[in-house]
Design an enzyme around this catalytic site. Sequence first.
Site, PDB file in Angstrom:
ATOM      1  N   LYS A 110       0.643  -1.037  -0.035  1.00 48.82           N
ATOM      2  CA  LYS A 110       0.097  -0.057   0.056  1.00 48.82           C
ATOM      3  C   LYS A 110       0.937   1.078  -0.061  1.00 48.82           C
ATOM      4  O   LYS A 110       0.924   2.179  -0.808  1.00 48.82           O
ATOM      5  CB  LYS A 110      -0.966   0.105   1.357  1.00 48.82           C
ATOM      6  CG  LYS A 110      -1.729   1.362   1.244  1.00 48.82           C
ATOM      7  CD  LYS A 110      -2.553   1.399   2.608  1.00 48.82           C
ATOM      8  CE  LYS A 110      -1.554   2.354   3.534  1.00 48.82           C
ATOM      9  NZ  LYS A 110      -2.110   2.522   4.784  1.00 48.82           N
ATOM     10  N   ASP A 128      -6.157   0.888   0.770  1.00 50.94           N
ATOM     11  CA  ASP A 128      -6.097   1.279   2.281  1.00 50.94           C
ATOM     12  C   ASP A 128      -7.598   0.832   2.714  1.00 50.94           C
ATOM     13  O   ASP A 128      -8.363   0.140   1.987  1.00 50.94           O
ATOM     14  CB  ASP A 128      -6.008   2.760   2.490  1.00 50.94           C
ATOM     15  CG  ASP A 128      -7.066   3.632   2.339  1.00 50.94           C
ATOM     16  OD1 ASP A 128      -7.796   3.077   1.645  1.00 50.94           O
ATOM     17  OD2 ASP A 128      -6.884   4.693   2.715  1.00 50.94           O
TER      18      ASP A 128
END
Length: 201
Positions: A110, A128
């Site tokens: 991420k 996320d």
Amino acid sequence: MERLAEIYPAACELEHRDPFELTIATILSAQTTDRAVNSVTPELFARYPAAADLAAADPAEVERIIKPTGFFRAKTASIIACARALVERFGGEVPPRMEDLVTLPGIGRKTANVILGVAFDIPGFAVDTHVTRLTNRLKLVATREPEKIEAVVTRMVPPEEWTGLSLRLILHGRRICEARRPRCEECVLNDFCPSSTVKPP
């Protein structure tokens, strides 16, 4: 993509001036708000403007500065370790490659995708909690595993849209499609969102 692009910039709300600052700010953003991170990074980067400076920092001083972001001891260890790895393995520069970024302490896919997309303009789809929630509510995916979500969505949209779509989904998740009570009545996607609680006439 088109509707979200009409109302949101493809922007990261973490304030930064270069890839190093974005990398450290993104690590600090775990389990807190971008506003909290932005409140501490001016002092942090004034004292430690480069990876070599942070690598040699006194952890107690770093902890004091970043305390408002929460989990400050673990985050201090992560950002100092990350800075040391940058100095030792990459000449103090943030590498613009996924396979290198994910070897750095405190950085998973991420964070690496945020760094690639925002700092280097290299397509990256960051997943996320907001992106996970919205892609499921929109029924684009039927999984909560970030790597699977990334794989599915990046097959649906062209690479040049990956970064922008991810950043806009994050902003939309913060402002409209909230976890507890999505504001469907204000949502630009509600006429086709399968999870909408308010269908327009």
